[in-house]
Scaffold this motif. Structure first.
Motif, PDB file in Angstrom:
ATOM      1  N   ASN A  27       0.812  -1.297  -0.137  1.00 54.46           N
ATOM      2  CA  ASN A  27       0.085   0.091  -0.088  1.00 54.46           C
ATOM      3  C   ASN A  27       0.928   1.134  -0.064  1.00 54.46           C
ATOM      4  O   ASN A  27       0.539   2.409  -0.433  1.00 54.46           O
ATOM      5  CB  ASN A  27      -0.893   0.004   1.188  1.00 54.46           C
ATOM      6  CG  ASN A  27      -2.076  -1.062   1.271  1.00 54.46           C
ATOM      7  OD1 ASN A  27      -2.293  -1.405   0.160  1.00 54.46           O
ATOM      8  ND2 ASN A  27      -2.473  -1.361   2.289  1.00 54.46           N
ATOM      9  N   LYS A  28       2.034   1.150   0.599  1.00 55.03           N
ATOM     10  CA  LYS A  28       3.004   2.431   0.442  1.00 55.03           C
ATOM     11  C   LYS A  28       3.698   2.453  -0.882  1.00 55.03           C
ATOM     12  O   LYS A  28       4.458   3.362  -1.017  1.00 55.03           O
ATOM     13  CB  LYS A  28       4.080   2.144   1.664  1.00 55.03           C
ATOM     14  CG  LYS A  28       3.438   2.221   3.103  1.00 55.03           C
ATOM     15  CD  LYS A  28       4.440   2.196   4.149  1.00 55.03           C
ATOM     16  CE  LYS A  28       3.945   2.312   5.545  1.00 55.03           C
ATOM     17  NZ  LYS A  28       4.781   2.226   6.465  1.00 55.03           N
ATOM     18  N   GLY A  29       3.455   1.320  -1.727  1.00 52.65           N
ATOM     19  CA  GLY A  29       3.963   1.577  -3.062  1.00 52.65           C
ATOM     20  C   GLY A  29       5.258   0.474  -3.344  1.00 52.65           C
ATOM     21  O   GLY A  29       5.666   0.569  -4.732  1.00 52.65           O
ATOM     22  N   TYR A  30       5.598  -0.329  -2.170  1.00 49.42           N
ATOM     23  CA  TYR A  30       6.716  -1.199  -2.560  1.00 49.42           C
ATOM     24  C   TYR A  30       6.202  -2.341  -3.537  1.00 49.42           C
ATOM     25  O   TYR A  30       4.964  -2.781  -3.205  1.00 49.42           O
ATOM     26  CB  TYR A  30       7.132  -1.679  -1.164  1.00 49.42           C
ATOM     27  CG  TYR A  30       7.828  -0.652  -0.531  1.00 49.42           C
ATOM     28  CD1 TYR A  30       9.224  -0.188  -0.594  1.00 49.42           C
ATOM     29  CD2 TYR A  30       7.207   0.183   0.484  1.00 49.42           C
ATOM     30  CE1 TYR A  30      10.015   0.548  -0.134  1.00 49.42           C
ATOM     31  CE2 TYR A  30       7.760   1.227   1.078  1.00 49.42           C
ATOM     32  CZ  TYR A  30       9.298   1.381   0.969  1.00 49.42           C
ATOM     33  OH  TYR A  30       9.753   2.323   1.650  1.00 49.42           O
ATOM     34  N   GLU A  31       6.962  -2.939  -4.174  1.00 47.47           N
ATOM     35  CA  GLU A  31       6.472  -4.081  -5.089  1.00 47.47           C
ATOM     36  C   GLU A  31       6.765  -5.169  -4.084  1.00 47.47           C
ATOM     37  O   GLU A  31       7.908  -5.637  -3.936  1.00 47.47           O
ATOM     38  CB  GLU A  31       7.200  -4.238  -6.198  1.00 47.47           C
ATOM     39  CG  GLU A  31       6.598  -5.339  -7.189  1.00 47.47           C
ATOM     40  CD  GLU A  31       7.495  -5.435  -8.570  1.00 47.47           C
ATOM     41  OE1 GLU A  31       7.257  -6.528  -9.294  1.00 47.47           O
ATOM     42  OE2 GLU A  31       7.899  -4.283  -8.960  1.00 47.47           O
ATOM     43  N   ILE A  32       6.065  -6.086  -3.684  1.00 49.90           N
ATOM     44  CA  ILE A  32       6.106  -7.078  -2.931  1.00 49.90           C
ATOM     45  C   ILE A  32       5.594  -8.344  -3.487  1.00 49.90           C
ATOM     46  O   ILE A  32       4.095  -8.351  -3.736  1.00 49.90           O
ATOM     47  CB  ILE A  32       5.451  -6.925  -1.488  1.00 49.90           C
ATOM     48  CG1 ILE A  32       6.048  -5.551  -0.788  1.00 49.90           C
ATOM     49  CG2 ILE A  32       5.649  -7.936  -0.410  1.00 49.90           C
ATOM     50  CD1 ILE A  32       7.527  -5.868  -0.520  1.00 49.90           C
ATOM     51  N   VAL A  33       6.134  -9.507  -3.423  1.00 48.13           N
ATOM     52  CA  VAL A  33       5.372 -10.729  -3.604  1.00 48.13           C
ATOM     53  C   VAL A  33       4.968 -11.308  -2.453  1.00 48.13           C
ATOM     54  O   VAL A  33       5.976 -11.736  -1.660  1.00 48.13           O
ATOM     55  CB  VAL A  33       6.341 -11.753  -4.485  1.00 48.13           C
ATOM     56  CG1 VAL A  33       5.765 -13.102  -4.840  1.00 48.13           C
ATOM     57  CG2 VAL A  33       6.831 -11.045  -5.803  1.00 48.13           C
ATOM     58  N   ARG A  34       3.652 -11.562  -2.275  1.00 46.84           N
ATOM     59  CA  ARG A  34       3.277 -12.089  -1.032  1.00 46.84           C
ATOM     60  C   ARG A  34       2.985 -13.563  -1.011  1.00 46.84           C
ATOM     61  O   ARG A  34       1.917 -13.952  -1.846  1.00 46.84           O
ATOM     62  CB  ARG A  34       1.908 -11.429  -0.567  1.00 46.84           C
ATOM     63  CG  ARG A  34       2.124 -10.074  -0.237  1.00 46.84           C
ATOM     64  CD  ARG A  34       0.904  -9.544   0.582  1.00 46.84           C
ATOM     65  NE  ARG A  34      -0.012  -9.375  -0.646  1.00 46.84           N
ATOM     66  CZ  ARG A  34      -1.328 -10.010  -0.356  1.00 46.84           C
ATOM     67  NH1 ARG A  34      -1.591 -10.674   0.498  1.00 46.84           N
ATOM     68  NH2 ARG A  34      -2.147  -9.754  -1.645  1.00 46.84           N
ATOM     69  N   LEU A  35       3.869 -14.537  -0.473  1.00 45.87           N
ATOM     70  CA  LEU A  35       3.834 -15.954  -0.547  1.00 45.87           C
ATOM     71  C   LEU A  35       3.580 -16.420   1.052  1.00 45.87           C
ATOM     72  O   LEU A  35       3.935 -17.229   1.508  1.00 45.87           O
ATOM     73  CB  LEU A  35       4.645 -16.701  -1.050  1.00 45.87           C
ATOM     74  CG  LEU A  35       4.883 -16.250  -2.459  1.00 45.87           C
ATOM     75  CD1 LEU A  35       6.183 -17.086  -3.211  1.00 45.87           C
ATOM     76  CD2 LEU A  35       3.786 -16.376  -3.426  1.00 45.87           C
ATOM     77  N   THR A  36       2.780 -15.725   2.019  1.00 47.88           N
ATOM     78  CA  THR A  36       2.385 -15.986   3.107  1.00 47.88           C
ATOM     79  C   THR A  36       1.311 -16.493   3.582  1.00 47.88           C
ATOM     80  O   THR A  36       1.162 -17.310   4.406  1.00 47.88           O
ATOM     81  CB  THR A  36       2.424 -14.299   3.877  1.00 47.88           C
ATOM     82  OG1 THR A  36       1.583 -13.348   3.323  1.00 47.88           O
ATOM     83  CG2 THR A  36       3.835 -13.946   4.028  1.00 47.88           C
ATOM     84  N   ALA A  37       0.021 -16.039   3.002  1.00 44.77           N
ATOM     85  CA  ALA A  37      -1.252 -16.482   3.404  1.00 44.77           C
ATOM     86  C   ALA A  37      -1.529 -17.679   2.920  1.00 44.77           C
ATOM     87  O   ALA A  37      -1.303 -18.154   1.641  1.00 44.77           O
ATOM     88  CB  ALA A  37      -2.331 -15.432   2.950  1.00 44.77           C
ATOM     89  N   GLY A  38      -2.394 -18.583   3.631  1.00 40.33           N
ATOM     90  CA  GLY A  38      -3.067 -19.791   3.281  1.00 40.33           C
ATOM     91  C   GLY A  38      -4.049 -19.846   2.692  1.00 40.33           C
ATOM     92  O   GLY A  38      -5.226 -20.013   3.224  1.00 40.33           O
ATOM     93  N   GLU A  39      -4.160 -18.797   1.350  1.00 42.00           N
ATOM     94  CA  GLU A  39      -5.360 -18.770   0.812  1.00 42.00           C
ATOM     95  C   GLU A  39      -5.294 -18.935  -0.802  1.00 42.00           C
ATOM     96  O   GLU A  39      -4.442 -18.285  -1.296  1.00 42.00           O
ATOM     97  CB  GLU A  39      -5.844 -17.097   1.005  1.00 42.00           C
ATOM     98  CG  GLU A  39      -7.165 -16.828   0.537  1.00 42.00           C
ATOM     99  CD  GLU A  39      -7.197 -15.300   0.974  1.00 42.00           C
ATOM    100  OE1 GLU A  39      -8.364 -15.246   1.613  1.00 42.00           O
ATOM    101  OE2 GLU A  39      -6.280 -14.462   1.043  1.00 42.00           O
ATOM    102  N   PRO A  40      -6.211 -19.824  -1.344  1.00 40.86           N
ATOM    103  CA  PRO A  40      -6.326 -20.101  -2.811  1.00 40.86           C
ATOM    104  C   PRO A  40      -6.285 -18.500  -3.378  1.00 40.86           C
ATOM    105  O   PRO A  40      -7.170 -17.700  -2.925  1.00 40.86           O
ATOM    106  CB  PRO A  40      -7.192 -20.771  -3.198  1.00 40.86           C
ATOM    107  CG  PRO A  40      -7.569 -21.496  -1.807  1.00 40.86           C
ATOM    108  CD  PRO A  40      -7.120 -20.607  -0.720  1.00 40.86           C
TER     109      PRO A  40
END
Length: 385
Positions: A27-40
């Protein structure tokens, strides 16, 4: 203001906390690949959404039986009976606010202060916390990657005392992706009878199995009356936010759970129940096929990177041993986040020196994650030279 010491001693869910941190950076504008949540990452299938909409249009927005609408409980029983050759009926089923409430209701029902609940590590983050919340004592049995994160029988037997009330079995496993075989589950079944304890079988990933045959604790008729089967619509049909899970057990257990629910959450969101009713008709094989494709892609890429891991047979996680890199798992994750990749430290699952990486993400994101990992590990090696 003084709060409950029991609750103050419990840490927030690490997976949710880290996912929130990654979202904040995005949300602050950083490009982050999120592989944290256990969610399809798939959308909920359209027929399921349509069923909820239709229910709302028809005025199905009032309280229901706190155990869940009868049609849904009947259909869940039929679904499981067909899948595992059981003979449940609607009186063996209670619909819950996700798998988490199914677990909490179960623990709350069976646990008296000081009762011991056996947990197999690595273990899902909420098992330990929920056991403590209901006044129980978690007894952790450690496993190793050498044994494919399956506990040795003697270690399980040594963990049993006169205070043992239950064991939690989670297969397919979060975070390791291990699927316990029939021989091991048969041992658990016999152990529960010989030592008179309850089996809490968390099988929320049972529809996401990629290799071999799957055995459920529900398959073992001799211990079925002492088994509390926990499942959810969240993973199978990409319905995490709908909050629909369920518990299957003998009628006495379900009747007692209904009392808990009547004084806590009443019933599950009514339109969501009608959505779940439709979900039981939807084929999720396209999701399974895609998850398997992603798993296999990462398997080959992780081998090239020299990572230490086991190939998961179910769920959608890789559990990677990072102990050789000279950082503890929290430091590893914090530094990796600076490179733009968010994963969860293994210590959140009571297994230091590991990270959990979810492949419930697009292939594009997984390809980015591999490139980030490659650069990160190369830089680490350069620093350590």
């Amino acid at each position: 203001m003084e709060f409950s010491a029991k609750i103050e001693s419990i840490q927030p869910s690490a997976t949710i906390e880290l996912n929130s941190k990654a979202l904040e950076l995005q949300n602050k504008g950083y490009e982050i690949v999120r592989l944290t949540a256990g969610e399809p990452d798939f959308d909920t299938p359209q027929p399921i959404i349509n069923a909820a909409y239709q229910a709302m249009k028809e005025g199905k927005t009032k309280y229901t039986d706190n155990k869940g609408i009868k049609e849904l409980r009947q259909k869940i029983a039929q679904y499981i009976n067909k899948k595992y050759s059981t003979n449940y009926n609607e009186n063996n089923v209670i619909v819950t606010n996700g798998g988490k409430q199914a677990l909490f209701n179960s623990l709350f029902l069976i646990t008296n202060p000081g009762d011991e609940i056996i947990v197999i590590d690595p273990s899902w983050v909420s098992y330990d916390a929920q056991i403590r919340m209901v006044g129980g004592i978690p007894v952790h049995v450690k496993t190793t990657k050498e044994n494919n994160y399956t506990p040795e029988k003697k270690h399980l037997e040594n963990a049993i005392t006169k205070k043992t009330k239950a064991i939690i079995i989670n297969s397919p496993n979060n975070p390791t992706g291990v699927v316990y075989d029939k021989e091991f589950l048969s041992f658990i079944s016999k152990l529960s009878i010989n030592h008179d304890f309850i089996i809490l079988s968390d099988e929320v990933y049972d529809a996401l199995v990629y290799d071999g045959n799957y055995t459920s604790m529900a398959n073992f008729e001799e211990s079925r009356d002492r088994t509390i089967f926990i499942n959810s619509f969240s993973k199978t049909w990409s319905m995490t936010g709908w909050r629909v899970g369920y518990t299957i057990a003998n009628e006495k257990i379900i009747t007692q759970m209904a009392k808990i629910q009547s004084h806590s959450t009443s019933n599950v969101n009514t339109p969501s129940q009608y959505a779940a009713l439709k979900a039981l008709e939807i084929d999720n094989s396209y999701m399974v096929k895609e998850f398997k494709k992603r798993r296999d892609y990462l398997y080959e890429e992780f081998k090239k990177l020299g990572l230490t891991f086991h190939k998961p047979k179910g769920a959608f996680y890789y559990f990677i041993d990072i102990s050789k890199y000279g950082l503890n798992d929290k430091e590893f994750c914090e530094k990796l986040l600076e490179y733009g990749l968010a994963v969860v430290p293994g210590s959140a699952f009571f297994s230091d020196g590991h990270i959990r990486l979810s492949f419930a993400a697009s292939m594009n994101d997984l390809q980015k994650a591999v490139e980030i990992l490659k650069k990160f590990l190369t830089d680490l090696e350069t620093e350590n030279v």
